[in-house]
Design a protein around this motif. Structure first.
Motif, short mmCIF file in Angstrom:
data_model
loop_
_atom_site.label_atom_id
_atom_site.label_comp_id
_atom_site.label_asym_id
_atom_site.label_seq_id
_atom_site.Cartn_x
_atom_site.Cartn_y
_atom_site.Cartn_z
N PRO A 51 0.78 -1.24 0.00
CA PRO A 51 0.00 0.00 0.00
C PRO A 51 0.82 1.29 0.00
O PRO A 51 0.28 2.32 -0.39
N VAL A 52 2.08 1.27 0.43
CA VAL A 52 2.86 2.50 0.38
C VAL A 52 3.48 2.61 -1.00
O VAL A 52 4.28 1.76 -1.39
N HIS A 53 3.08 3.62 -1.76
CA HIS A 53 3.58 3.78 -3.13
C HIS A 53 4.82 4.66 -3.15
O HIS A 53 5.20 5.25 -2.14
N ALA A 54 5.41 4.77 -4.33
CA ALA A 54 6.63 5.55 -4.45
C ALA A 54 6.37 7.05 -4.28
O ALA A 54 7.18 7.77 -3.73
N GLY A 55 5.25 7.51 -4.76
CA GLY A 55 5.01 8.96 -4.76
C GLY A 55 4.17 9.41 -3.58
O GLY A 55 3.96 8.67 -2.62
N ILE A 56 3.70 10.64 -3.68
CA ILE A 56 2.86 11.19 -2.63
C ILE A 56 1.41 10.94 -3.05
O ILE A 56 0.74 11.82 -3.57
N ILE A 57 0.98 9.71 -2.89
CA ILE A 57 -0.41 9.41 -3.22
C ILE A 57 -1.02 8.55 -2.14
O ILE A 57 -0.34 8.11 -1.22
N GLU A 58 -2.31 8.28 -2.29
CA GLU A 58 -3.03 7.54 -1.27
C GLU A 58 -2.61 6.06 -1.31
O GLU A 58 -2.08 5.58 -2.31
N PRO A 59 -2.85 5.34 -0.22
CA PRO A 59 -2.41 3.94 -0.17
C PRO A 59 -3.42 2.95 -0.75
O PRO A 59 -4.63 3.09 -0.57
N GLY A 117 -9.08 -0.38 0.65
CA GLY A 117 -9.61 -0.44 2.02
C GLY A 117 -8.62 0.07 3.06
O GLY A 117 -8.96 0.17 4.23
N TYR A 118 -7.40 0.42 2.64
CA TYR A 118 -6.37 0.82 3.59
C TYR A 118 -6.71 2.13 4.31
O TYR A 118 -6.27 2.36 5.42
N THR A 119 -7.46 3.01 3.63
CA THR A 119 -7.76 4.29 4.29
C THR A 119 -9.12 4.26 4.99
O THR A 119 -9.67 5.31 5.31
N HIS A 120 -9.68 3.07 5.21
CA HIS A 120 -10.99 3.00 5.85
C HIS A 120 -10.96 3.62 7.24
O HIS A 120 -10.21 3.17 8.11
N SER A 144 -10.38 8.04 -6.43
CA SER A 144 -10.17 8.36 -5.03
C SER A 144 -10.07 7.06 -4.22
O SER A 144 -10.86 6.15 -4.40
N SER A 189 -9.68 7.30 -0.66
CA SER A 189 -10.44 7.63 0.55
C SER A 189 -11.94 7.60 0.29
O SER A 189 -12.71 7.18 1.14
#
Lengths: 188, 506
Positions: B158-166, B186-189, B500, B502
């Motif tokens: 879930p952690v990506h290279a850039g500044i984006i959501e997981p 579902g990581y940002t639930h 999105s 989130s």
């Protein structure tokens, strides 16, 4: 309009970057022992690994804005990196959803010492409007030691800049220090 | 019951529910819901949303021929309901979510793996009357099997290279070519829906504004309109025009960032730099004149909290004029760079039939021949008084999605000018009467149509609120779009949808 003409116009107009905000933003929570330790190793250069731990993506928008040409975080020696192995700072947004807690902890563990944690935005500080929910831990502090908090929903880019400059001063042992030599080396 | 009948004709066999506004809601019996599955197979009714509420399930539809909108409800027996996913594949993840949050089981759901529940919550089925006990630990998620010679997998996130959501992406590749992409989200639930229950309108509105931060204005409008509908009131005219002004400013700012980011992912950062500068013009004006760069919490149930001064009007007119010129210039530049188009044309194609099957709107739909826009159909104030075009392209590739964005910016700039010219006077807000009721709203955000449904109690508190992000129907299309493309083009495809995380993880 051709690329060459557009580039030429930009060159003539000069940069669109705004002047730097003064440091002092954010709430520093760096322990006395940590302050200054980065001086010898880091100079005034910091690398950030950002992790969204359940934010609404509003904070991410403002981080993007901070890295763009208008706020230009890069001019202070602060850059975002892809790998936690290359990072000095873990910048966390969001109330830390339970579904992201392990990934966040692993990212932190993968970073080399010395390292600092910045909680960006109200959610990362104490859960914000999501505090009290079963699905969130309610802030970064529940999982990791936090060195700096930058409040706001979301914090505007200059708040991020100002906060990171505070941290830069703290870890490099004083404000506006010039590029510091490594031990035994002369500055160029 | 089969044959050529309209949505309303079909649902009228059920029992109408009082105080559901502005569109009707019908209570179906078990048989009625079961027959609905068969009827869906041969009717052009788009699934707008599917959500649970206690032990009930609700499904919202739009009849594409008559433009009628209605909600069908079923009181589940034994906590089970017949799945709609065979006829509407877009229902699949929504039903998996219902299973995870409410413990209502969808009979006949082909894929019943957990979706939001990663086995990390303090209890299972957190929104059911009786919650389940906590899972023993994180559940191992069985990804769909892929068979074939010389295939390899690339796990990302879930952690990506850039500044984006997981989020997690599991690529199965043959050499450079992606054979299958499977998304696991579902990581940002954050439990937004559970948090909304029992809250006052202002508290719930704050949460609604943070379902997906980039669409904060659109979500706030959707929540406000649903609350106003439930209470049987409307915001004053000036407030509705102010909302539209902010919604269009949000659309312009987001599309600018997306256009820049798509080109950046095709190794042309110049466009991102230019677009960021243009976007900042909008955001800086927002902060000065509307009090917040992203205009969060400026739209409230009953109206708005901000007004445009004469000075602000002049500034925004100037911004619009400037943007129109510069966006045209950047579009010409894009059109003039074959090296850039080499990456975007023919990449990440979504067929029109697939877009139709998923009932997708917004940018993803508009770039694949499907020009749905909630501002036109069903339409809401003040857009019926304003003139604008909805761009439609047939190709369904990254290039088409980019052009839809460029054209939507121009349409929005035109709308902003019309609004500034003609905004009526009067009050900015009106109190919401304390009254029980159910309300629904469809609002066009920059990604597409946002559905908001809520029920208010007699004391004016939110009993149940369900926000449905446009990304629910666009995420599955990304899985299809990347098939047969090279791994290196994934960021490009992903950004061209910009779904999105989130908004769907809630």
């Amino acid at each position: 309009m051709s690329l060459a003409r557009l580039l030429l116009r930009e060159l003539i107009k000069g940069p669109r970057t705004l002047p730097a905000p003064p440091p002092g933003g954010g709430g520093a929570e760096v322990g006395a022992g940590l302050a200054g330790t980065g001086r010898a190793r880091l100079g005034r250069s910091l690398r950030i690994r950002e992790v969204d731990a359940g934010s609404c993506n509003g904070c991410e928008l403002e981080i993007h804005a901070a890295t763009g040409p208008v706020y230009d975080l890069g001019r202070f020696g602060i850059e975002f990196v892809a790998s936690p192995r290359h990072a000095d700072i873990l910048l966390v947004t969001g109330p830390v959803s339970r579904n992201m807690a392990q990934a966040l902890k692993r990212t932190y563990d993968a970073m080399p010492h010395p390292k600092w944690v910045v909680a960006l935005g109200d959610c990362a500080i104490d859960g914000g409007c999501f505090a009290g929910g079963d699905a969130v831990l309610g802030g970064v502090r529940a999982l990791l030691p936090v060195d700096l908090t930058i409040p706001g929903c979301p914090p505007p880019p200059e708040a991020l800049l100002s906060g990171l400059l505070t941290l830069l001063d703290l870890v490099s042992g004083g404000p506006a220090a010039p590029l510091l030599p490594m031990d035994g080396e002369e500055p160029e | 019951m089969l044959g050529n009948i309209t949505l309303m004709e079909y649902l009228k066999a059920g029992r109408p529910v009082a105080a559901h506004r502005p569109w009707p809601r019908f209570q179906l019996d078990d048989r009625g819901w079961r027959d609905l599955t068969g009827q869906l197979a041969q009717s052009d009714w788009s699934l707008l949303g599917l959500w649970a509420d206690g032990s009930e399930v609700h499904a919202a539809f739009r009849d594409e021929e008559t433009a009628e909108i209605a909600v069908a409800s079923l009181a589940t027996q034994d906590r089970r309901f017949p799945s709609l996913s065979a006829a509407r594949p877009s229902a699949q993840r929504l039903e998996r979510t219902i299973q995870d949050l409410f413990g209502l089981l969808a009979d006949g759901l082909a894929d019943s793996r957990p979706w939001l529940d990663h086995g990390r919550w303090p209890c299972r089925t957190p929104m059911a009357f009786t919650r389940g006990e906590a899972s023993a630990g994180p559940v191992a998620y069985p990804f769909l099997p892929v068979e074939g010679q010389s295939l390899h997998q690339i796990p990302v996130g879930p952690v990506h290279a850039g500044i984006i959501e997981p989020g997690h992406f599991r690529f199965t590749c043959a050499g450079e070519t992606v054979v299958r992409l499977e998304e696991r989200l579902g990581y940002t639930h954050k439990g937004v829906e559970a948090l909304m229950a029992g809250r006052t309108l202002p508290e719930a509105a704050r949460l609604a504004a943070r379902v997906s931060g980039d669409s904060t204005v659109a979500y706030s409008i959707a929540f406000a309109r649903a609350a106003e509908a439930a209470a049987g009131t409307e915001a004053p005219p000036r407030a509705q025009w102010m909302r539209a002004l902010m919604a269009e400013l949000e659309r312009v700012a987001n599309h600018l960032l997306d256009i820049g980011a798509i080109c950046n992912d095709a190794a042309f950062p110049f466009m991102l730099a230019r677009c960021t500068v243009l976007r900042e013009q909008v955001l800086a004006a927002n902060r000065t004149y509307l009090g917040h760069r992203l205009m969060m919490d400026r739209v409230i149930p009953g109206g708005v909290t901000v007004d445009v001064t004469r000075e602000a009007t002049a500034v925004y007119r100037g911004v619009v004029k400037d943007l129109r010129k510069r966006v045209t210039r950047l579009a010409d530049l894009y059109d003039d760079l074959p090296t850039l188009q080499d990456r975007t044309v023919g990449t990440g194609v979504v067929s029109a039939s697939l877009a139709h099957r998923f009932g997708v709107g917004g940018v993803g739909g508009g770039a694949a021949s499907r020009g749905g826009d909630a501002r036109k159909v069903p339409g809401y104030a003040p857009y019926d008084d304003l003139e604008f075009d909805v761009p439609v392209h047939p190709e369904g590739d990254v290039n088409a999605r980019l052009w839809v964005r460029i054209e939507e910016i121009h349409a929005s700039l035109g709308l902003i000018e019309q609004i500034l010219d003609r905004i009526p006077g009067g009050p900015l807000a009106r109190p919401i009467p304390t009254r029980a009721g159910e309300g629904m709203a469809l609002v066009e955000g920059f990604r597409g149509d946002i559905l908001m449904w809520l029920r208010l109690s007699e004391v004016g508190r939110v009993v149940r609120c369900h926000p449905r992000d446009p990304s629910w129907f666009q995420w599955p299309l990304l899985e299809a779009a990347i098939e047969g493309n090279i791994v290196a083009d994934f960021p490009l495809c992903n950004k061209s949808f910009n779904c999105s995380y989130s908004g769907v993880d809630l």
